[in-house]
Structure formats: structure tokens, C-alpha cells
Design a protein around this motif. Structure first.
Motif, PDB file in Angstrom:
ATOM      1  N   PHE A 240      11.500   4.374  -2.719  1.00 36.42           N
ATOM      2  CA  PHE A 240      10.438   3.373  -2.760  1.00 36.42           C
ATOM      3  C   PHE A 240      10.571   2.280  -1.709  1.00 36.42           C
ATOM      4  O   PHE A 240       9.640   1.501  -1.515  1.00 36.42           O
ATOM      5  CB  PHE A 240      10.400   2.705  -4.145  1.00 36.42           C
ATOM      6  N   VAL A 241      11.722   2.184  -1.053  1.00 40.23           N
ATOM      7  CA  VAL A 241      11.989   1.035  -0.188  1.00 40.23           C
ATOM      8  C   VAL A 241      10.965   0.901   0.934  1.00 40.23           C
ATOM      9  O   VAL A 241      10.404  -0.186   1.149  1.00 40.23           O
ATOM     10  CB  VAL A 241      13.419   1.112   0.399  1.00 40.23           C
ATOM     11  N   GLU A 242      10.704   1.971   1.652  1.00 41.32           N
ATOM     12  CA  GLU A 242       9.791   1.869   2.796  1.00 41.32           C
ATOM     13  C   GLU A 242       8.374   1.539   2.348  1.00 41.32           C
ATOM     14  O   GLU A 242       7.691   0.726   2.976  1.00 41.32           O
ATOM     15  CB  GLU A 242       9.820   3.166   3.605  1.00 41.32           C
ATOM     16  N   ARG A 243       7.925   2.143   1.252  1.00 39.73           N
ATOM     17  CA  ARG A 243       6.580   1.831   0.756  1.00 39.73           C
ATOM     18  C   ARG A 243       6.492   0.388   0.293  1.00 39.73           C
ATOM     19  O   ARG A 243       5.536  -0.340   0.626  1.00 39.73           O
ATOM     20  CB  ARG A 243       6.216   2.772  -0.407  1.00 39.73           C
ATOM     21  N   GLY A 244       7.493  -0.077  -0.468  1.00 43.16           N
ATOM     22  CA  GLY A 244       7.472  -1.453  -0.956  1.00 43.16           C
ATOM     23  C   GLY A 244       7.529  -2.461   0.163  1.00 43.16           C
ATOM     24  O   GLY A 244       6.786  -3.453   0.156  1.00 43.16           O
ATOM     25  N   MET A 245       8.398  -2.233   1.137  1.00 45.08           N
ATOM     26  CA  MET A 245       8.491  -3.152   2.266  1.00 45.08           C
ATOM     27  C   MET A 245       7.226  -3.121   3.119  1.00 45.08           C
ATOM     28  O   MET A 245       6.833  -4.139   3.700  1.00 45.08           O
ATOM     29  CB  MET A 245       9.713  -2.811   3.122  1.00 45.08           C
ATOM     30  N   GLY A 246       6.569  -1.964   3.164  1.00 46.42           N
ATOM     31  CA  GLY A 246       5.312  -1.878   3.901  1.00 46.42           C
ATOM     32  C   GLY A 246       4.253  -2.810   3.358  1.00 46.42           C
ATOM     33  O   GLY A 246       3.422  -3.343   4.113  1.00 46.42           O
ATOM     34  N   CYS A 247       4.277  -3.046   2.017  1.00 47.32           N
ATOM     35  CA  CYS A 247       3.323  -3.981   1.409  1.00 47.32           C
ATOM     36  C   CYS A 247       3.540  -5.404   1.902  1.00 47.32           C
ATOM     37  O   CYS A 247       2.618  -6.231   1.875  1.00 47.32           O
ATOM     38  CB  CYS A 247       3.461  -3.959  -0.116  1.00 47.32           C
ATOM     39  N   LEU A 248       4.766  -5.698   2.362  1.00 43.81           N
ATOM     40  CA  LEU A 248       5.078  -7.027   2.877  1.00 43.81           C
ATOM     41  C   LEU A 248       4.888  -7.095   4.387  1.00 43.81           C
ATOM     42  O   LEU A 248       4.258  -8.019   4.902  1.00 43.81           O
ATOM     43  CB  LEU A 248       6.517  -7.401   2.508  1.00 43.81           C
ATOM     44  N   PHE A 249       5.412  -6.118   5.094  1.00 40.86           N
ATOM     45  CA  PHE A 249       5.309  -6.122   6.553  1.00 40.86           C
ATOM     46  C   PHE A 249       3.855  -6.137   7.021  1.00 40.86           C
ATOM     47  O   PHE A 249       3.543  -6.692   8.074  1.00 40.86           O
ATOM     48  CB  PHE A 249       6.011  -4.903   7.146  1.00 40.86           C
TER      49      PHE A 249
END
Length: 345
Positions: A18-27
């Protein structure tokens, strides 16, 4: 608007998927000027490695690596490093609307930086999406908060304990030494209760900016907790303290609290008393039921069982009958399984 600084704190434990998807919501937020503090809580998968790789690509992301001590201590470590005027807590396995920070900062500016911002959210349960809306309003003083807390905070579906649909003032947290405790569940609710004691102004927005995935891996709902009854008692007593602090006088508050705590304790009967990881002996479980029967919180909340199932659990607890409790748990587990099969047929 741009003068308000934000800190985003994300605890991460074995969430490599989930890390890349979750961080994508912020980036990819439409407003970009904020810091991200990801706390890798002793992950044994590739979570830490992925976070470090992302931090190399985006200077806003700072990664803290620590031994596993639970989500509460991970958030505490993140708060100690935060520099923003407001703190936002996100869970890495959920989704955040890409316009959230832009819209949130506009609301904060319009309402003279209130002590709290709260917004609506979606709950995804095995693909079924439910939108939980809240009131649209501005609360200008503690008296207003007292009068509307039960309806606009406490009775919001799925509870008042979530962190990820709120923005918190860091000054309030630091000045009142508000931290997360050591409990592995409901530590967020206890944090919110303590924070609400110091809120004077709040902005509520009914737009659902967040999607919470109820059954993602890592969710604590199905895990065995040996001290769950202690936690439930602590939450109940803390709510009574909040009632006194805010001077909440409406009877609905106590009614809702008692029903909620009763449901949580009978939920313990289903989920924890006979959980595969519960290694207590028959005699230990009987003694635990006897202690629960004499517990002051249980005596307060057990007077009006809501359903037949609740009545049966109550009788088993009042008689300290492990056999009855096991029978009723098995019976209703079977009934739920059949109903779910019919529902999805």
C-alpha cells in the motif's frame, strides 16, 4: 492560506502493498507545501525500503525507522518531529482526495484557524462503499461544542475515534501534553477524547475526502487483544470525563455511551473470548466473566440489552457461564455465516 503549515504523520507497519498508493495521495495533492513524516514501525517486509526510495524522489518525505512498539508510539515519534501548525494523521492503506489539503487550508483560513477541522469520509467494506456525512457548521465556542457534541461528533456512524478525518492544532497537542497511549486498539479514540477537552472552535465539513478500507491487511479488528476489556473500560471512563469537562447535559450522551459500551463488551464475547489466540483456561475464562459481572462499568451498561443475542450474552456473563457463552457465540456465528451466504447468493 499558504502561511498555514501542515505536517502529515503516517505510521507504517508491513504495508508494502500500500505504500506507493498511499504516498501517491500525498505527492499528487493540488496543494503541495507540507511535510510528510512516515514512521516505519519495525516492518519486516519491504515497507522501509520503499519509503526510503520515495524519500529520495520527494524531499517533503522524512522517514523514521524504529523497532515495533505499536501505532500509538509510532505516531508519538512522528509528532515530536512535526513542525506544522496543524497535524494530519493518515493511514497508509487508505485513500485521500487529491484536493483535500487545498480545500482544508481554505476552510482553516476562512474560519480564523479553528482548533479542529473535521470532514466526512467513505467506508469501503469488501467493495461496498458507504458515505458517512457530518454536519456543515462552524463552532465558535465551548458552549456550542457542548450542545452539539453528542449529535455532531459522538453519534457519527463508525464512531468518533478516527484520526484521519480531522486536522489538529499542534500547539494544543504540545501545550497539553496529549500523546497516544500504549493500547494497540482505540488509542486513537482516547487521543481524540483528550484533545476535545481543549477545543474551543471547530469547523465541520460534510464532504467525504477520505476512503477508509475496513478490511485491509493489518487492520486490528480481527486480532486478539488480551486486555480488550481493560481498554473498553478505559474508553468508557474517559468519555465520562469528557462529559464533565465539556459540561454536556443532554441525556442522549449517556444513553449512546452506555449502548456503545454494552455493544463493545458483547462484541468482545464474539471476537475475543474464544479467539484461537486466546490461551486462557476454562477456569481463567470463568473467573474473567465473574470479574466482569462485578465491574462498575458493566453494571452501568448491562441494564437494557437491545437484542435477543445481547440478552443471551448478558445472561452468560451474569451467571459466569463459559459454556453458555461459547454456545451462544457459536450459534450466532453460524447464523451470521448463513445470512452472509444468502446475502451474496
Amino acid at each position: 492560506m499558504c502561511n498555514i503549515r501542515l505536517s502529515v504523520i503516517i505510521p507504517v507497519y508491513n504495508a508494502a502493498n500500500f505504500v506507493e498508493r498511499g504516498m501517491g495521495c500525498l505527492f499528487n495533492q493540488t496543494f503541495q507545501d507540507f511535510e510528510i513524516i512516515a514512521v516505519n514501525d519495525g516492518s519486516t517486509d519491504r515497507s522501509g525500503e520503499i519509503l526510503e526510495s520515495l524519500a529520495q524522489k520527494d524531499a517533503r518525505l522524512r522517514v523514521i525507522h524504529k523497532q515495533n512498539e505499536g501505532v500509538g508510539k509510532a505516531r508519538n515519534d512522528g509528532m515530536r518531529c512535526a513542525k506544522g501548525e496543524y497535524i494530519y494523521f493518515m493511514d497508509i492503506d487508505d485513500l485521500l482526495d487529491l484536493n483535500f489539503f487545498k480545500d482544508a487550508l481554505q476552510l482553516l483560513s476562512q474560519h480564523n484557524t479553528p482548533d479542529l477541522l473535521m470532514f466526512g469520509f467513505n467506508v469501503s467494506d469488501n467493495g461496498v462503499l458507504e458515505t458517512v456525512q457530518i454536519a456543515n457548521k462552524y463552532i465558535s465556542c465551548k458552549e456550542e461544542l457542548s450542545s452539539c457534541y453528542t449529535q455532531d461528533f459522538f453519534k457519527v456512524r463508525h464512531g468518533s475515534g478516527f484520526l484521519w478525518n480531522k486536522l489538529y492544532k499542534r500547539s494544543i497537542i504540545e501545550e497539553n501534553n496529549i500523546v497516544f497511549g500504549t493500547y494497540r486498539v482505540q488509542e486513537d479514540e482516547l487521543f481524540n477524547i483528550e484533545y476535545m477537552k481543549h477545543v474551543e472552535t471547530a469547523c465541520l465539513c460534510n464532504k467525504p475526502y477520505y476512503t477508509y478500507f475496513l478490511n485491509n491487511s493489518g487492520n486490528s479488528r480481527g486480532k486478539y487483544n488480551s486486555n480488550i476489556l481493560e481498554i473498553l473500560e478505559s474508553v468508557h471512563i474517559s468519555f465520562l470525563g469528557l462529559k464533565e469537562c465539556l459540561e454536556i447535559n443532554d441525556s442522549e450522551f449517556l444513553t449512546h455511551l452506555n449502548i456503545r459500551t454494552f455493544g463493545a463488551i458483547t462484541g468482545w464475547c464474539r471476537q475475543h473470548a474464544f479467539h484461537p489466540d486466546n490461551l486462557m483456561t476454562y477456569a481463567d475464562k470463568k473467573a474473567q466473566l465473574a470479574m466482569l459481572r462485578e465491574n462498575a462499568v458493566w453494571k452501568q451498561v448491562c441494564c437494557n440489552p437491545i437484542t435477543i443475542e445481547h440478552r443471551l450474552y448478558t445472561h452468560a456473563i451474569q451467571t459466569a457461564s463459559v459454556f453458555q457463552l461459547r454456545t451462544y457465540v457459536a450459534l450466532y456465528s453460524f447464523i451470521r455465516t448463513i445470512l452472509n451466504k444468502i446475502r451474496h447468493a
